[in-house]
Design a protein around this motif. Sequence first.
Motif, mmCIF file in Angstrom:
data_model
loop_
_atom_site.group_PDB
_atom_site.id
_atom_site.type_symbol
_atom_site.label_atom_id
_atom_site.label_comp_id
_atom_site.label_asym_id
_atom_site.label_seq_id
_atom_site.Cartn_x
_atom_site.Cartn_y
_atom_site.Cartn_z
ATOM 1 N N GLN D 298 0.833 -1.205 0.000
ATOM 2 C CA GLN D 298 0.000 0.000 0.000
ATOM 3 C C GLN D 298 0.873 1.263 0.000
ATOM 4 O O GLN D 298 0.535 2.256 -0.642
ATOM 5 C CB GLN D 298 -0.925 -0.001 1.230
ATOM 6 N N ILE D 299 1.982 1.207 0.714
ATOM 7 C CA ILE D 299 2.898 2.372 0.704
ATOM 8 C C ILE D 299 3.395 2.607 -0.716
ATOM 9 O O ILE D 299 3.386 3.739 -1.224
ATOM 10 C CB ILE D 299 4.068 2.147 1.693
ATOM 11 N N ARG D 300 3.829 1.559 -1.360
ATOM 12 C CA ARG D 300 4.304 1.698 -2.748
ATOM 13 C C ARG D 300 3.204 2.292 -3.627
ATOM 14 O O ARG D 300 3.443 3.148 -4.477
ATOM 15 C CB ARG D 300 4.744 0.324 -3.283
ATOM 16 N N SER D 301 1.992 1.871 -3.398
ATOM 17 C CA SER D 301 0.869 2.304 -4.235
ATOM 18 C C SER D 301 0.618 3.801 -4.100
ATOM 19 O O SER D 301 0.475 4.511 -5.105
ATOM 20 C CB SER D 301 -0.397 1.528 -3.849
ATOM 21 N N VAL D 302 0.528 4.280 -2.865
ATOM 22 C CA VAL D 302 0.235 5.718 -2.725
ATOM 23 C C VAL D 302 1.417 6.551 -3.208
ATOM 24 O O VAL D 302 1.229 7.638 -3.770
ATOM 25 C CB VAL D 302 -0.181 6.099 -1.273
ATOM 26 N N LEU D 303 2.619 6.024 -3.049
ATOM 27 C CA LEU D 303 3.788 6.759 -3.577
ATOM 28 C C LEU D 303 3.758 6.784 -5.106
ATOM 29 O O LEU D 303 4.099 7.791 -5.722
ATOM 30 C CB LEU D 303 5.089 6.126 -3.076
ATOM 31 N N ASN D 304 3.369 5.688 -5.700
ATOM 32 C CA ASN D 304 3.268 5.673 -7.172
ATOM 33 C C ASN D 304 2.276 6.729 -7.656
ATOM 34 O O ASN D 304 2.536 7.432 -8.636
ATOM 35 C CB ASN D 304 2.819 4.284 -7.660
ATOM 36 N N VAL D 305 1.145 6.830 -6.979
ATOM 37 C CA VAL D 305 0.157 7.841 -7.387
ATOM 38 C C VAL D 305 0.731 9.237 -7.169
ATOM 39 O O VAL D 305 0.610 10.118 -8.029
ATOM 40 C CB VAL D 305 -1.174 7.653 -6.619
ATOM 41 N N GLN D 306 1.381 9.435 -6.050
ATOM 42 C CA GLN D 306 1.965 10.749 -5.774
ATOM 43 C C GLN D 306 3.022 11.122 -6.818
ATOM 44 O O GLN D 306 3.040 12.241 -7.336
ATOM 45 C CB GLN D 306 2.606 10.755 -4.377
ATOM 46 N N GLU D 307 3.884 10.168 -7.130
ATOM 47 C CA GLU D 307 4.951 10.462 -8.100
ATOM 48 C C GLU D 307 4.376 10.782 -9.474
ATOM 49 O O GLU D 307 4.844 11.705 -10.156
ATOM 50 C CB GLU D 307 5.932 9.283 -8.194
ATOM 51 N N MET D 308 3.366 10.025 -9.881
ATOM 52 C CA MET D 308 2.797 10.284 -11.201
ATOM 53 C C MET D 308 2.015 11.596 -11.202
ATOM 54 O O MET D 308 1.962 12.285 -12.227
ATOM 55 C CB MET D 308 1.909 9.127 -11.637
ATOM 56 N N THR D 309 1.421 11.929 -10.077
ATOM 57 C CA THR D 309 0.739 13.222 -9.990
ATOM 58 C C THR D 309 1.764 14.348 -10.124
ATOM 59 O O THR D 309 1.537 15.331 -10.847
ATOM 60 C CB THR D 309 -0.019 13.332 -8.653
ATOM 61 N N ALA D 310 2.883 14.200 -9.435
ATOM 62 C CA ALA D 310 3.930 15.224 -9.527
ATOM 63 C C ALA D 310 4.399 15.363 -10.968
ATOM 64 O O ALA D 310 4.536 16.478 -11.498
ATOM 65 C CB ALA D 310 5.103 14.858 -8.616
ATOM 66 N N ARG D 311 4.628 14.250 -11.632
ATOM 67 C CA ARG D 311 5.077 14.308 -13.029
ATOM 68 C C ARG D 311 4.011 14.974 -13.906
ATOM 69 O O ARG D 311 4.323 15.823 -14.744
ATOM 70 C CB ARG D 311 5.363 12.895 -13.549
#
Lengths: 388, 388, 388, 388
Positions: D298-311
């Motif tokens: 789940q940590i990886r998942s929310v970080l993935n969303v955050q990173e793609m949002t930043a991009r």
Amino acid sequence: MSILRDDVLAELEAQAIELPSWAFGNSGTRFKVFGTAGTPRDPYEKIADAAQVNRYTALAPTVALHIPWDKVPDYADLRRHAESLGVKLGTINSNTFQEDAYKFGSLTHEDPKVRRQAIDHHLECIDIMDETGSRDLKIWLADGSNYPGQADIRGRQDRLHESLQEIYARLGDEQRLVLEYKFFEPAFYHTDVPDWGTSYAQTAALGEKAMVCLDTGHHAPGTNIEFIVMQLLRLGKLGSFDFNSRFYADDDLIVGAADPYQLFRIVFEVIRGGGLNNPDVAFMLDQCHNVEDKIPGQIRSVLNVQEMTARALLVDHEALRAAQLSHDVLEANRVFMDAFQTDVRPALAEWRESRGLPADPMRAYLDSGYFERIADERVGGVQASWGA
Amino acid sequence: MSILRDDVLAELEAQAIELPSWAFGNSGTRFKVFGTAGTPRDPYEKIADAAQVNRYTALAPTVALHIPWDKVPDYADLRRHAESLGVKLGTINSNTFQEDAYKFGSLTHEDPKVRRQAIDHHLECIDIMDETGSRDLKIWLADGSNYPGQADIRGRQDRLHESLQEIYARLGDEQRLVLEYKFFEPAFYHTDVPDWGTSYAQTAALGEKAMVCLDTGHHAPGTNIEFIVMQLLRLGKLGSFDFNSRFYADDDLIVGAADPYQLFRIVFEVIRGGGLNNPDVAFMLDQCHNVEDKIPGQIRSVLNVQEMTARALLVDHEALRAAQLSHDVLEANRVFMDAFQTDVRPALAEWRESRGLPADPMRAYLDSGYFERIADERVGGVQASWGA
Amino acid sequence: MSILRDDVLAELEAQAIELPSWAFGNSGTRFKVFGTAGTPRDPYEKIADAAQVNRYTALAPTVALHIPWDKVPDYADLRRHAESLGVKLGTINSNTFQEDAYKFGSLTHEDPKVRRQAIDHHLECIDIMDETGSRDLKIWLADGSNYPGQADIRGRQDRLHESLQEIYARLGDEQRLVLEYKFFEPAFYHTDVPDWGTSYAQTAALGEKAMVCLDTGHHAPGTNIEFIVMQLLRLGKLGSFDFNSRFYADDDLIVGAADPYQLFRIVFEVIRGGGLNNPDVAFMLDQCHNVEDKIPGQIRSVLNVQEMTARALLVDHEALRAAQLSHDVLEANRVFMDAFQTDVRPALAEWRESRGLPADPMRAYLDSGYFERIADERVGGVQASWGA
Amino acid sequence: MSILRDDVLAELEAQAIELPSWAFGNSGTRFKVFGTAGTPRDPYEKIADAAQVNRYTALAPTVALHIPWDKVPDYADLRRHAESLGVKLGTINSNTFQEDAYKFGSLTHEDPKVRRQAIDHHLECIDIMDETGSRDLKIWLADGSNYPGQADIRGRQDRLHESLQEIYARLGDEQRLVLEYKFFEPAFYHTDVPDWGTSYAQTAALGEKAMVCLDTGHHAPGTNIEFIVMQLLRLGKLGSFDFNSRFYADDDLIVGAADPYQLFRIVFEVIRGGGLNNPDVAFMLDQCHNVEDKIPGQIRSVLNVQEMTARALLVDHEALRAAQLSHDVLEANRVFMDAFQTDVRPALAEWRESRGLPADPMRAYLDSGYFERIADERVGGVQASWGA
């Protein structure tokens, strides 16, 4: 006169379709497995149910077992039980997907101890084959990975070869190994035997007693399955079919239920390639009756295969060949579809009666009271399912 | 210090991607082919355009030809033309899909006269290879059928083998035949070489100089392409790539444009299997620039491959292997994706400059005035396209 | 007594399937368009060919036109020509995919001048409808993009609405606009009307005279098309069908050729939803006869639709409903498939004869000498195709 | 200076992703559910685990519940428990797929008693929402059929509408109903809410408090999901996302793991359409950690969303718009991909630290000893899974 010529009837009379013992237990999806009245609690009851299918259709003389689901203390006794009901024990299916040890693979696992366990399981299966008189060891592997990087897919392929070699070496002279491929599931990124090419390359590296198993539900969307049938027959490597049908993924629906014309085309290529009633090519079902009744589901399945075989045998090969050679696309397609569109059911019913079988096997089964009896008798115990 | 280690740079420096001459001509769909200013009218102009890609990237030292689209009276002259522009002539692609004779097949055709014509065309291609100094004969066949029954798919497979044998026999010691497979199109029911398994079986039956060509756009939806890359490398049969990308069918988009992570995974398996900068494995593009400019489209393509190669070379193999061995799925995936997510573009720009290349090859090309010049000069004549 | 009851025959007698004029011209793939003897050179000849289909089947009383492919100086004259051959002019199809101006869109284009051109084209089509007496304007848009970022897909949707509004406003009281959707092609990343939901939302925003056109080949793999038929009928928005069939993408094969059972299921839902012989729901063909003869290809197509309609009309609704209500899955499926498996061809042949039609329309056409005549006569000129 | 501008950081700071309680329990496939140490036994433990994700990322302030899996005697107590751990209770998910009564449907069932049961379940869910303070009732239905003919798909659609109406009527002024669609599974022929069009039509018929839920894994192969995001935002009907990723079917893998570029494109359209940090559009995860650890998954998942949002927030909209308007396909694609290829991870790490969060949330969690503690403590009891 029947539309089914004598040579067609001779082929139909020889046809045999193996039933999977597990189709008589409960199955479902990851969301729910629905239980049903009368579900067998042990291999003896599964075989009794399978024998019902054969009794009314004369199409299903053998039953495949799944180990460990169908482990019994005394296989000779199970064999006698089967034979007393008019059927034989058939293919032995191994299972390396339900032990905790196999979470990250079995024959391909990084850890030699897990590979040892998986290989030993297969050697035990061959021991059982010796007792049951089974010819074929069918291997379907759940091995794969869910995320890129998770696994070294090349190393796994090499280990698969080594593991299979050891199993292959244990086969008796009259025994075979058939390796099934599957596009995906339960692994969601890579599967170690995902396509016919891989199964072909792996079995070719083993030797003549290793063959490919083609499950009709295990392909990518749009795949021309009859082409693969043709190719494997041409290469001498089509060992067996697992029949079922699908609309989406490995739906495991009744064979012929989703796309009857596809089944017709497959059987046509089987005939074209010399695979019909050829002992090298085993016809088996591998289905899940999630919402429909199980014994009638199997009856419908073998009848679907029989009907499509009858239709495929009706193709006018001379007319077809002439149209192909003159590149008359529409005429060739017409000849081909003419056989598919012919209603063989009345002629088959008549022929069944002439052989002492019920004209309508489904009706005969439903009227027999068998289901009511097992629903009454099979109370208590644990209903068979994939878990047990 | 650059994030690109010396060993990575050494690999990148050795990388070579072959360009298809036809990518510089017009292409489109069955609905419309849009023309564009500056489009080449003959093979000489195509090669001039291809040389521009190499000039700014040093990544594309060879140009593949398509026969008969690139037929010229004097191949030695064409070769000198290419070499004067700093590139060499590469793979020869045959074409058996645009003559009326091939409506119902070429190497697989029922009629021996048509097969003769198709075989002779390939023999002529090998003659051309002798003149151009090309190593590879690439065969992609449109052969197939549109309706069930139209063709005897088994007989076609056998004839394919025979035809290929005759072509194979004509190859010189240093020449190869690479057989491309394709899921579908232009045939809509069956295709004679539809999957890697068929291409593998057919080339294995020919001998060591026959290899498989993997076009990244020629698979069923969902196919794990990097698995096939791994398998063909393992079997010693991966002869070449046709790079492009797709969302739906054989869209022939710029490589890396649709799913950059897939390209990363493919290159990773190439490296894992020893296929990078291995002369046995040719990297080629096969794309259609239907709506975008062609020369910049090719520049973008080779840069995409270079960038993904750089990223794939950054994978920390020790860390990855450790995570795989301990079945730490998330850590293995993290190590793998870490390389993919690393922005290698600044380091590549710097490295390019250190080699006397423009930091931004696309910018350099766009600023060069080349396009404006060809748009002015190339007036009159017939723009190259698939038709000519 | 025939297996086709009087009420079934009444439905079959009322059935009408519109033919596309362009099916009689040449078509192909991006790889090759094969020419054929006898191909029409102008709209008059296309209509003459279409009339042949109706002559032998009495199933195809109207012909759809494609503008500008079927532009003529005098539509009243074309109408008289058609009527003299026993057919009428039908749906007008617009074309905004073959002008250079439309490279990056038509009704959705960023440039108001291009949108103006595209809107004006549709207004001209409505002018033509006034002359031909056509009810329906069918709009299929090639609009889309090939690369992420290339287009502002949201803005395009808004502009689509505005453009359609202007076209809609021009419709006469008895005229309709039907908006076709397509999964992909010729655009390879995004398509502006890719699914029924978009077509529904756009036509719902226009008003009651705007409806959805469902082309059976325009869906993602695995899509349950009969579900969409049901839903659009339920929502009152199913305006027309474009019938054809496919194995892979938009293959445009003969309807019923790829999956006859799917056609059966679609027609069943049409009947269930009140769409059969309902003037609101037009049945049309939209196919490409790339390798087969064109007039016989159309004859086969309308016969396929007729046969599947007959089968679907045979479903025993009472038995089906009873099985559904008791959740007897196998019995419900049996009742459903029983109708599909019934061979209606002999009864249809007999019925045709009773109406003064040939029992075998295909045979009658082939024996008529029509093809030989047009092959002789139609020499010179330019064969019709998508390009002209 | 960071590559992340202040306005970007403001968006990122506001971002909130809801976690599914069930992701912390065991899940698997129909073949096997693997248990893992430390798995929660009850909703309290699930929420404790979810709170860990938020603790290290500040991205996951709410937890969705699944009824009856997360039924507790006292929801006020559960709410206090959550709040004491820094999180809130979120969306309530109903479940009508695990009772025997629902074998043939729930809200669509033929039998009014079963519909009553299913409706009552949803009313109970709204009662729970009143107690938990939840805004959204999320409805995903397993309703469908496995065989053609099994069900009257039109009648089911009408009953669905009626059932939903009654549920809708019970919603409070601030409450919403979000209706999820799914291509297939567990039903293998038809699914009653299979596509966005159906969910849109059904929710539009209910009213403004009914919205569509888009699960990124619930589409046919090749579907352009960002197009649907755009369309639903445009129509004002995008209520929530269920994020996950897939290679094949509804694989429920970690969001961003299968195709990171697709996630980027989806988030880009969310931003384009005003859906980011818009309270009307809920971001949720819906994943299955079958083989990887759950909390880190789940940590990886929310970080993935955050990173793609930043991009996605880095896209240079002015440059993109200019390229789009001039139809410079390659430049538009370059601007778009430039943002995707930018490595935002260092800047995000720095920013996290500036907010008192760990630079590497995954590392911080792994080093915290939490997993070791729960693995020790959570012994005995029944591990949570879909069954309980």
